[in-house]
Design a protein around this motif. Structure first.
Motif, PDB file in Angstrom:
ATOM      1  N   ILE A 113       0.832  -1.205   0.000  1.00  0.00           N
ATOM      2  CA  ILE A 113       0.000   0.000   0.000  1.00  0.00           C
ATOM      3  C   ILE A 113       0.869   1.258   0.000  1.00  0.00           C
ATOM      4  CG2 ILE A 113      -1.789   1.294   1.230  1.00  0.00           C
ATOM      5  CD1 ILE A 113      -2.689  -1.373   2.428  1.00  0.00           C
ATOM      6  N   GLY A 114       1.938   1.242   0.770  1.00  0.00           N
ATOM      7  CA  GLY A 114       2.724   2.454   0.979  1.00  0.00           C
ATOM      8  C   GLY A 114       3.503   2.914  -0.232  1.00  0.00           C
ATOM      9  N   ILE A 115       4.155   1.985  -0.954  1.00  0.00           N
ATOM     10  CA  ILE A 115       4.994   2.406  -2.078  1.00  0.00           C
ATOM     11  C   ILE A 115       4.176   3.060  -3.198  1.00  0.00           C
ATOM     12  CG2 ILE A 115       6.546   1.597  -3.906  1.00  0.00           C
ATOM     13  CD1 ILE A 115       7.811  -0.263  -1.928  1.00  0.00           C
ATOM     14  N   PRO A 116       3.097   2.395  -3.682  1.00  0.00           N
ATOM     15  CA  PRO A 116       2.323   3.072  -4.727  1.00  0.00           C
ATOM     16  C   PRO A 116       1.743   4.408  -4.266  1.00  0.00           C
ATOM     17  CG  PRO A 116       1.696   0.765  -4.557  1.00  0.00           C
ATOM     18  CD  PRO A 116       2.583   1.052  -3.395  1.00  0.00           C
ATOM     19  N   THR A 117       1.301   4.479  -3.003  1.00  0.00           N
ATOM     20  CA  THR A 117       0.776   5.753  -2.499  1.00  0.00           C
ATOM     21  C   THR A 117       1.860   6.825  -2.555  1.00  0.00           C
ATOM     22  OG1 THR A 117      -0.487   4.419  -0.940  1.00  0.00           O
ATOM     23  CG2 THR A 117      -0.532   6.786  -0.610  1.00  0.00           C
ATOM     24  N   GLY A 118       3.063   6.463  -2.130  1.00  0.00           N
ATOM     25  CA  GLY A 118       4.161   7.426  -2.143  1.00  0.00           C
ATOM     26  C   GLY A 118       4.520   7.862  -3.555  1.00  0.00           C
ATOM     27  N   VAL A 119       4.523   6.895  -4.481  1.00  0.00           N
ATOM     28  CA  VAL A 119       4.851   7.225  -5.871  1.00  0.00           C
ATOM     29  C   VAL A 119       3.801   8.170  -6.451  1.00  0.00           C
ATOM     30  CG1 VAL A 119       5.065   6.280  -8.201  1.00  0.00           C
ATOM     31  CG2 VAL A 119       6.143   5.100  -6.287  1.00  0.00           C
ATOM     32  N   MET A 120       2.531   7.839  -6.204  1.00  0.00           N
ATOM     33  CA  MET A 120       1.454   8.704  -6.700  1.00  0.00           C
ATOM     34  C   MET A 120       1.574  10.100  -6.096  1.00  0.00           C
ATOM     35  SD  MET A 120      -0.655   6.969  -8.669  1.00  0.00           S
ATOM     36  CE  MET A 120      -2.357   7.464  -8.488  1.00  0.00           C
ATOM     37  N   ALA A 121       1.877  10.150  -4.801  1.00  0.00           N
ATOM     38  CA  ALA A 121       1.986  11.444  -4.121  1.00  0.00           C
ATOM     39  C   ALA A 121       3.117  12.269  -4.731  1.00  0.00           C
ATOM     40  CB  ALA A 121       2.216  11.248  -2.630  1.00  0.00           C
TER      41      ALA A 121
END
Lengths: 316, 294
Positions: A113-121
């Motif tokens: 969950i965290g990596i894609p969220t960070g990339v999108m952010a």
């Protein structure tokens, strides 16, 4: 590289020795006379002396420490006088796998969950994803995991009835049952990490995306996903692993709470009930084991750097 | 004489404002955190006047009630008033949080200063003790100390303080080693300034800001550990109004009376978020070692 590895190993051995001294001193500091505790209230002077001798408590402290350490290394950790269980088996074969499974599963959820969220952010800066990631980071990191666990049990366990509320089924016995039982605890523990991972991913990706080689990759006409996920993410891994390593203590802290909330028979549960029952040899085994685990995990995190960053390998 | 004193006092105040208050005020989220924390501090300080009930008075006839005019936030399974317990719980959490960090800081800084300044064998021994402490996760360390010391509020403060000594000591030593090699220390020594005066006037001021940043971030960990240990049953003893204990107590009634654990749980979560915001702000404003998040 080898020389550095050996120095590091030497340092680690010294720290492990310190861990063992600390764990040994713990039992010496523990209130109450171990002989009286084992004999109960009714005993004669002769049996007291005999047990003292059997336990080696009449010998100098340094000799006692040597015996204790030798026994520990051989896996002879004594027996619990409450459950009559072999402590080595209880800690290493029963409790440790539960804690490690929980930690690994939580970390997996947090990464997914965290990596894609960070990339999108990072890609859509100042958009709603970015705001969400920041909120997750601050909220998730501060929210007490034991209360989050209770809320999840209430909503998804009792209210909606989607997940079992307590107990542990080993995934290696029954994979799907195990996953199903682990879902809520892993989300509870993982929530703590998600925000952190998203935040680090975001800030290091932003930093990397300004580098010349990213521009070069774009200029070569590489597709956007490749630029981000191959060239960008490779350089996000280092700070990510650093943070995961730095937060191992927090992970263990969360694991103890989560295990107690969900009644998972892991190390945290073992130490907690040992403290409540005043079973000092079980606590001692627990702190020694977590100390060793902590040191070894930190060493592993340290060593991964060299595999991830070729520049560190060449540097003397 | 008094005139000179006034002057130096006002000078100190303005420099305090310039060096401390202004950079912090520039961090917007830190200000939000600070305001929330101040609200908690006020609630804690004025708890005796704000509370409507005695926080430990049981009234089994009024047990498990939802929020009402008599009990603003409801009651727990012993009929204790949750609003009053919440206020006294804030008092306890803040006292334990700040006291344990302060104690750990004083002990840790003393060890770090001693190690960094004396050097040699003393340093080696002290730092090996610190390494031994740092090898354990802080919760496990605090649990072990609680097992040795026994339960209770005071022992909880000591156990937490002991588990914080390591980080403060290591950090102080590192900073001291850096400061020690600066020319102005050498100059002071050559001028014949006594060693203690050098430590107090030249070494300490230069290591104090990273230590305070660290302390600010530790308080939220301290409060999390405090409530966590009490939740596990190895911290504060009932019927002390402690949030961790209250959450543990409400756990069994989550389906019929979710407010019992909800009231302290939400209060704790908000306080921890606020402390984290302030801690991050302090770090961004004062710690030169960490760059700001992009």
């Amino acid at each position: 590289m080898w020389q550095a590895t050996f120095t590091k190993l030497g340092q680690t051995l010294l720290v492990l020795l310190l861990v063992s001294v600390a764990s040994f001193s713990f039992l010496k500091l523990a209130p109450g006379d171990p002989v009286t505790i084992m004999l109960g209230s009714d005993y004669s002077k002769a049996s007291y002396d005999q047990l003292t001798q059997e336990l080696g408590l009449d010998q100098p402290v340094i000799v006692q420490y040597g015996h204790w350490l030798a026994n520990f290394v051989r896996g002879d950790w004594g027996t619990s006088y409450i459950t009559n269980q072999n402590i080595f088996e209880l800690a290493v074969f029963q409790a440790l796998p539960v804690t490690l499974t929980l930690a690994a599963f939580s970390l997996l959820i947090a990464l997914v969950i965290g990596i894609p969220t960070g990339v999108m952010a990072a890609l859509y800066r100042n958009s709603w994803v970015d705001v969400l990631a920041t909120t997750l980071a601050i909220g998730g990191n501060a929210f007490p995991s034991f209360y989050l666990g209770i809320i999840l049990i209430w909503v998804f366990g009792v209210g909606l009835g989607w997940f079992p509320t307590l107990g542990f089924v080993a995934p290696w016995d029954d994979f799907w049952q195990g996953m199903w039982h682990l879902a809520l605890p892993a989300i509870t523990l993982g929530a703590w990490y998600v925000g952190l991972i998203a935040r680090i991913t975001r800030s290091s990706l932003l930093e990397v995306m300004g580098q010349p080689y990213i521009l070069a990759a774009k200029a070569r006409g590489e597709p956007g996903w490749r630029v981000v996920w191959v060239h960008g993410m490779r350089n996000v891994l280092m700070p990510l692993i650093t943070v995961i390593g730095l937060q191992l203590g927090g992970m263990l802290r969360g694991a103890v709470m989560t295990e107690v909330v969900f009644s998972l028979p892991g190390l945290g549960m073992m130490i907690t009930s040992a403290v409540l029952n005043r079973e000092y040899i079980v606590i001692q085994a627990g702190i020694m084991l977590t100390g060793v685990l902590f040191v070894v995990l930190n060493l592993m995190v340290d060593q991964t750097y060299q595999f991830l960053d070729p520049r560190l390998r060449r540097r003397k | 004489m008094s005139h000179a004193l006034d002057l130096s006092a006002s000078f100190q105040a303005s420099s305090w404002r310039r060096r401390f208050l202004q950079p912090l005020m520039r961090q917007r989220s830190a200000v939000v955190g600070l305001v929330i924390i101040l609200a908690y501090v006020l609630a804690a300080v004025f708890a005796p006047w704000l509370a409507t009930h005695n926080p430990t008075a049981q009234d089994l006839g009024a047990a498990l009630q939802g929020p009402s005019a008599a009990h603003w936030l409801g009651t727990d399974s012993f009929g204790q008033d949750l609003y009053s317990r919440l206020l006294y719980g804030a008092q306890l959490a803040l006292i334990i949080g700040f006291a344990s960090v302060a104690l750990g800081l004083v002990a840790g800084v003393a060890i770090g200063l001693a190690a960094g300044l004396i050097g040699g064998r003393t340093e080696w021994v002290l730092m090996r003790i610190v390494d031994g402490l740092l090898a354990f996760p802080e919760l496990i360390l605090a649990m072990a100390f609680m097992a040795v010391l026994g339960l209770g509020t005071e022992n909880l403060v000591y156990a937490l303080a002991l588990s914080f000594v390591g980080p403060f000591a290591r950090m102080t030593r590192g900073d001291v080693l850096q400061v020690k090699s600066q020319p102005f220390i050498e100059a002071a020594r050559l001028m014949g300034v006594p060693t203690l005066a050098i430590i107090w006037r030249h070494v300490l001021p230069n290591v104090v800001s990273p230590i305070l940043v660290q302390a600010g971030m530790r308080v939220s960990i301290a409060i999390l550990l405090e409530s966590g240990l009490s939740f596990l049953g190895i911290g504060v003893v009932p019927p002390t109004p402690d949030w961790g204990l209250m959450i543990a107590e409400g756990r069994g009634f989550i389906t019929i009376a979710p407010w019992i654990s909800g009231v302290p749980g939400v209060a704790l979560a908000i306080l921890l978020v606020a402390l984290n915001l302030l801690g991050d702000g302090l770090r961004d404003a004062f710690d030169p070692n960490t760059q700001k998040d992009a």
